[in-house]
Motif scaffolding. Structure first.
Motif, PDB file in Angstrom:
ATOM      1  N   ARG A   1      16.872  35.373  86.056  1.00 18.21           N
ATOM      2  CA  ARG A   1      18.051  34.547  85.801  1.00 18.21           C
ATOM      3  C   ARG A   1      18.468  34.623  84.340  1.00 18.21           C
ATOM      4  O   ARG A   1      17.650  34.780  83.440  1.00 18.21           O
ATOM      5  CB  ARG A   1      17.793  33.085  86.181  1.00 18.21           C
ATOM      6  N   GLU A   2      19.774  34.488  84.105  1.00 21.11           N
ATOM      7  CA  GLU A   2      20.343  34.592  82.768  1.00 21.11           C
ATOM      8  C   GLU A   2      19.825  33.475  81.854  1.00 21.11           C
ATOM      9  O   GLU A   2      19.571  33.701  80.675  1.00 21.11           O
ATOM     10  CB  GLU A   2      21.869  34.532  82.867  1.00 21.11           C
ATOM     11  N   HIS A   3      19.650  32.282  82.376  1.00 22.40           N
ATOM     12  CA  HIS A   3      19.239  31.125  81.582  1.00 22.40           C
ATOM     13  C   HIS A   3      17.776  30.758  81.815  1.00 22.40           C
ATOM     14  O   HIS A   3      17.415  29.586  81.772  1.00 22.40           O
ATOM     15  CB  HIS A   3      20.120  29.922  81.922  1.00 22.40           C
ATOM     16  N   LYS A   4      16.923  31.748  82.012  1.00 19.73           N
ATOM     17  CA  LYS A   4      15.532  31.446  82.333  1.00 19.73           C
ATOM     18  C   LYS A   4      14.824  30.726  81.193  1.00 19.73           C
ATOM     19  O   LYS A   4      13.966  29.889  81.441  1.00 19.73           O
ATOM     20  CB  LYS A   4      14.773  32.682  82.774  1.00 19.73           C
ATOM     21  N   GLY A   5      15.182  30.996  79.949  1.00 18.46           N
ATOM     22  CA  GLY A   5      14.579  30.294  78.813  1.00 18.46           C
ATOM     23  C   GLY A   5      14.918  28.812  78.826  1.00 18.46           C
ATOM     24  O   GLY A   5      14.069  27.956  78.582  1.00 18.46           O
ATOM     25  N   LYS A   6      16.171  28.505  79.132  1.00 19.20           N
ATOM     26  CA  LYS A   6      16.600  27.109  79.209  1.00 19.20           C
ATOM     27  C   LYS A   6      15.967  26.409  80.407  1.00 19.20           C
ATOM     28  O   LYS A   6      15.600  25.234  80.329  1.00 19.20           O
ATOM     29  CB  LYS A   6      18.119  27.025  79.298  1.00 19.20           C
ATOM     30  N   ILE A   7      15.832  27.131  81.509  1.00 17.30           N
ATOM     31  CA  ILE A   7      15.195  26.561  82.700  1.00 17.30           C
ATOM     32  C   ILE A   7      13.734  26.254  82.406  1.00 17.30           C
ATOM     33  O   ILE A   7      13.224  25.188  82.766  1.00 17.30           O
ATOM     34  CB  ILE A   7      15.342  27.512  83.899  1.00 17.30           C
TER      35      ILE A   7
ATOM     36  N   SER B   1      10.511  27.468  86.976  1.00 20.06           N
ATOM     37  CA  SER B   1      10.325  28.499  85.951  1.00 20.06           C
ATOM     38  C   SER B   1       9.869  29.809  86.573  1.00 20.06           C
ATOM     39  O   SER B   1      10.341  30.886  86.192  1.00 20.06           O
ATOM     40  CB  SER B   1       9.294  28.044  84.916  1.00 20.06           C
ATOM     41  N   ILE B   2       8.970  29.724  87.529  1.00 23.82           N
ATOM     42  CA  ILE B   2       8.468  30.917  88.205  1.00 23.82           C
ATOM     43  C   ILE B   2       9.602  31.620  88.949  1.00 23.82           C
ATOM     44  O   ILE B   2       9.758  32.837  88.875  1.00 23.82           O
ATOM     45  CB  ILE B   2       7.312  30.561  89.151  1.00 23.82           C
ATOM     46  N   ILE B   3      10.432  30.848  89.644  1.00 25.37           N
ATOM     47  CA  ILE B   3      11.560  31.417  90.383  1.00 25.37           C
ATOM     48  C   ILE B   3      12.570  32.045  89.423  1.00 25.37           C
ATOM     49  O   ILE B   3      13.085  33.129  89.677  1.00 25.37           O
ATOM     50  CB  ILE B   3      12.224  30.347  91.273  1.00 25.37           C
ATOM     51  N   ALA B   4      12.837  31.371  88.297  1.00 23.62           N
ATOM     52  CA  ALA B   4      13.799  31.909  87.322  1.00 23.62           C
ATOM     53  C   ALA B   4      13.329  33.240  86.757  1.00 23.62           C
ATOM     54  O   ALA B   4      14.127  34.158  86.564  1.00 23.62           O
ATOM     55  CB  ALA B   4      14.019  30.900  86.199  1.00 23.62           C
TER      56      ALA B   4
ATOM     57  N   ARG C   1      23.032  32.773  87.760  1.00 23.95           N
ATOM     58  CA  ARG C   1      23.457  34.168  87.707  1.00 23.95           C
ATOM     59  C   ARG C   1      22.306  35.065  87.265  1.00 23.95           C
ATOM     60  O   ARG C   1      21.508  34.691  86.421  1.00 23.95           O
ATOM     61  CB  ARG C   1      24.600  34.339  86.720  1.00 23.95           C
ATOM     62  N   GLU C   2      22.284  36.267  87.813  1.00 26.42           N
ATOM     63  CA  GLU C   2      21.264  37.231  87.431  1.00 26.42           C
ATOM     64  C   GLU C   2      21.626  37.853  86.088  1.00 26.42           C
ATOM     65  O   GLU C   2      22.788  38.088  85.795  1.00 26.42           O
ATOM     66  CB  GLU C   2      21.162  38.332  88.492  1.00 26.42           C
TER      67      GLU C   2
END
Length: 70
Positions: free
Chosen positions: A34-40, A26-29, A65-66
């Motif tokens: 990242r585009e899908h940071k919420g899902k991550i 989560s921290i890396i996302a 993807r960014e």
């Protein structure tokens, strides 16, 4: 028993480190935008049960993807 032998001072230092490792995908996302940071982030919560899933989410956070900046 373990906590009393370990010492509360060391436990105060150890817990934030363990949480940082647990939520590393989560921290890396978030840091890499990242585009899908919420899902991550949502997938990271139950991922600690399985190391295989945790490493998969970590790979997703690194290789995703960014998000497009406007």
């Amino acid at each position: 028993m373990f906590i009393s032998n370990f010492g509360s001072g060391k436990m105060v230092l150890l817990l934030p480190l363990l949480f940082a490792i647990y939520f590393l995908p989560s921290i890396i996302a978030v840091l890499l935008n990242r585009e899908h940071k919420g899902k991550i982030m949502a997938a990271n919560i139950p991922a600690g049960i399985s190391w295989i899933v945790w490493f998969g989410i970590l790979a997703w956070a690194i290789s995703g993807r960014e998000k497009v900046k406007f």
